[in-house]
Design a protein around this motif. Structure first.
Motif, PDB file in Angstrom:
ATOM      1  N   LEU A  67       0.835  -1.211   0.000  1.00  0.00           N
ATOM      2  CA  LEU A  67       0.000   0.000   0.000  1.00  0.00           C
ATOM      3  C   LEU A  67       0.870   1.261   0.000  1.00  0.00           C
ATOM      4  O   LEU A  67       0.660   2.173  -0.806  1.00  0.00           O
ATOM      5  N   VAL A  68       1.818   1.316   0.911  1.00  0.00           N
ATOM      6  CA  VAL A  68       2.626   2.528   1.074  1.00  0.00           C
ATOM      7  C   VAL A  68       3.552   2.746  -0.123  1.00  0.00           C
ATOM      8  O   VAL A  68       3.660   3.860  -0.654  1.00  0.00           O
ATOM      9  N   ALA A  69       4.230   1.688  -0.557  1.00  0.00           N
ATOM     10  CA  ALA A  69       5.187   1.842  -1.654  1.00  0.00           C
ATOM     11  C   ALA A  69       4.488   2.107  -2.980  1.00  0.00           C
ATOM     12  O   ALA A  69       4.921   2.967  -3.767  1.00  0.00           O
ATOM     13  N   LEU A  70       3.401   1.383  -3.250  1.00  0.00           N
ATOM     14  CA  LEU A  70       2.685   1.611  -4.512  1.00  0.00           C
ATOM     15  C   LEU A  70       2.021   2.978  -4.540  1.00  0.00           C
ATOM     16  O   LEU A  70       1.892   3.603  -5.604  1.00  0.00           O
ATOM     17  N   ASN A  71       1.589   3.458  -3.389  1.00  0.00           N
ATOM     18  CA  ASN A  71       1.040   4.813  -3.325  1.00  0.00           C
ATOM     19  C   ASN A  71       2.069   5.819  -3.811  1.00  0.00           C
ATOM     20  O   ASN A  71       1.732   6.786  -4.502  1.00  0.00           O
ATOM     21  N   ARG A  72       3.324   5.579  -3.503  1.00  0.00           N
ATOM     22  CA  ARG A  72       4.410   6.436  -3.982  1.00  0.00           C
ATOM     23  C   ARG A  72       4.689   6.177  -5.467  1.00  0.00           C
ATOM     24  O   ARG A  72       4.769   7.118  -6.259  1.00  0.00           O
ATOM     25  N   LEU A  73       4.840   4.907  -5.850  1.00  0.00           N
ATOM     26  CA  LEU A  73       5.231   4.583  -7.221  1.00  0.00           C
ATOM     27  C   LEU A  73       4.145   4.917  -8.231  1.00  0.00           C
ATOM     28  O   LEU A  73       4.438   5.349  -9.350  1.00  0.00           O
ATOM     29  N   TRP A  74       2.885   4.695  -7.864  1.00  0.00           N
ATOM     30  CA  TRP A  74       1.769   5.020  -8.753  1.00  0.00           C
ATOM     31  C   TRP A  74       1.381   6.498  -8.681  1.00  0.00           C
ATOM     32  O   TRP A  74       0.533   6.948  -9.448  1.00  0.00           O
ATOM     33  N   ARG A  75       1.951   7.220  -7.714  1.00  0.00           N
ATOM     34  CA  ARG A  75       1.638   8.645  -7.508  1.00  0.00           C
ATOM     35  C   ARG A  75       0.138   8.849  -7.288  1.00  0.00           C
ATOM     36  O   ARG A  75      -0.470   9.777  -7.834  1.00  0.00           O
ATOM     37  N   THR A  76      -0.430   7.974  -6.464  1.00  0.00           N
ATOM     38  CA  THR A  76      -1.869   8.069  -6.223  1.00  0.00           C
ATOM     39  C   THR A  76      -2.218   9.112  -5.170  1.00  0.00           C
ATOM     40  O   THR A  76      -3.360   9.570  -5.104  1.00  0.00           O
ATOM     41  N   GLY A  77      -1.265   9.489  -4.325  1.00  0.00           N
ATOM     42  CA  GLY A  77      -1.455  10.634  -3.449  1.00  0.00           C
ATOM     43  C   GLY A  77      -2.351  10.424  -2.245  1.00  0.00           C
ATOM     44  O   GLY A  77      -2.815  11.402  -1.640  1.00  0.00           O
ATOM     45  N   LEU A  78      -2.631   9.176  -1.855  1.00  0.00           N
ATOM     46  CA  LEU A  78      -3.441   8.952  -0.666  1.00  0.00           C
ATOM     47  C   LEU A  78      -2.622   9.261   0.580  1.00  0.00           C
ATOM     48  O   LEU A  78      -1.428   8.964   0.651  1.00  0.00           O
TER      49      LEU A  78
END
Length: 290
Positions: free
Chosen positions: A119-130
Motif C-alpha cells: 500500500l505505502v510503496a505503490l502509493n508512492r510509485l503510482w503517484r496516487t497521493g493517498l
C-alpha cells in the motif's frame, strides 16, 4: 525469490518489518462478534522484503515461489495492490515479489506487513497521493494489524487493534523463536479457556510494568506441545512471552550482546533469531530514500 538479473533494474525493493505484541489482553466482545483488545505493537528491524515492478497494462501479478496454500488472489500483498488500484481509480499495474523471512502463523505480522508495504510503496510509485489515514483505512479492510505497519511507529492499540496511539519504547533486542505450528486464529478465539474479560487498562499501566501476559498463551500452551516446549526453553534465558495470536515466542534483552548471549544458551536446532526493536519502521526510511 529475486527477479532475474536481466530485469533487476526495473524492480524496487521495500522492507516489510515484523512486529511483536509486548502484551495482549482481550477486554470484551463487540456486537458484530469481533473481540476488543489492548496491546502494544513493537516494530522490528527484521522482516520480509517486497519487490515491485510497474506494469503499463494494468495487471497485478505475483511472481516467484508461491506461498504454501495461498492462491494468488488471496495473497495479502496482491489484495493490497487491488484495493489501492480500486480506491485510487488507477489504470496502472504491478508485478509483486514477496521475499519471505517471517514465519507464517507466528504472530509476527508478516502477511499484514507485506500488505502495508505494498500500500505505502505503490502509493508512492503510482503517484496516487493517498494520505496515511486513507492508506490505514484501506489496510484495515485487509487485516486489523495492517494500519500499524502503514503508520510505521510503535503503538498502544485498542479496539480490534486499529485504534493506535504512538508510544515511545526504550531500545531493546529480542531473541525470537518459531515453534513451527499454526493454529487458526478463529479456533483460538473460540476456545472456552480464553480469557475475554480482562479489565481495561491505560498506557501508564504498561509503562509502569503493571501490564504483562498474552491472553492466548495458556490456550496455546495447552493445545500445542511445541509452543509449551519453546516457551520452556526460552524461560532458561529470560522472561518468555508469546506474540499476537500466533505461536511465535520471544525474550527481551537490553542490548544486542545480551540477546546474542541468550541465543547462544539455546539449542542450535531451535529456529531462533536475534533481532532489534526499532522506534520507526524501516519502511518510512525507505520512503525517504526513494
Amino acid at each position: 525469490m529475486n527477479p532475474s538479473c536481466d530485469d533487476a533494474d526495473d524492480w524496487s525493493w521495500w522492507p516489510a518489518p515484523a512486529k511483536l505484541n509486548l502484551f495482549l489482553h482481550i477486554t470484551g466482545r463487540r456486537a458484530d462478534g469481533y473481540h476488543q483488545l489492548q496491546t502494544v505493537f513493537r516494530l522490528l528491524d527484521w522482516g520480509d522484503r517486497i519487490g515491485l515492478r510497474l506494469r503499463q497494462d494494468g495487471l497485478i501479478r505475483r511472481h516467484g515461489a508461491s506461498l504454501p496454500g495461498v492462491a494468488e488472489a488471496d495473497d495479502l500483498a496482491v489484495r493490497a495492490a487491488v484495493a489501492l488500484k480500486k480506491a485510487a481509480k488507477s489504470d496502472q499495474g504491478v508485478d509483486i515479489v514477496v521475499e519471505k523471512h517471517v514465519p507464517a502463523g507466528g504472530g509476527f505480522g508478516g502477511g499484514s506487513s507485506d500488505a502495508a508495504t505494498v500500500l505505502v510503496a505503490l502509493n508512492r510509485l503510482w503517484r496516487t497521493g493517498l494520505d496515511p489515514d486513507a492508506l490505514a483505512a484501506l489496510g484495515l479492510q485487509l487485516g486489523a494489524d495492517v494500519p500499524v505497519f502503514v503508520r510505521g511507529h510503535n503503538a498502544w492499540a485498542e479496539g480490534i487493534g486499529e485504534q493506535l496511539t504512538p508510544i515511545d519504547l526504550p531500545p531493546a533486542w529480542y531473541v525470537i523463536a518459531d515453534p513451527g505450528v499454526h493454529v487458526p486464529t478463529p479456533a483460538l478465539f473460540a476456545d472456552p479457556d480464553l480469557t475475554r474479560d480482562s479489565p481495561m487498562a491505560k498506557i501508564e499501566d504498561f509503562v509502569s510494568g503493571y501490564l504483562s501476559g498474552n491472553a492466548f498463551e495458556p490456550v496455546l500452551r495447552r493445545r500445542e506441545p511445541a509452543v509449551e516446549a519453546v516457551l520452556a526453553a526460552l524461560s532458561n534465558i529470560g522472561t518468555a512471552r508469546l506474540t499476537g495470536s500466533g505461536s511465535g515466542c520471544f525474550v527481551e534483552f537490553p542490548s544486542q550482546q545480551a540477546a546474542q548471549a541468550g541465543r547462544a544458551g539455546l539449542s542450535k536446532e531451535l529456529r531462533a533469531w536475534v533481532v532489534a526493536g526499532v522506534g520507526r519502521s524501516p519502511l518510512l526510511d525507505a520512503l525517504e530514500r526513494n
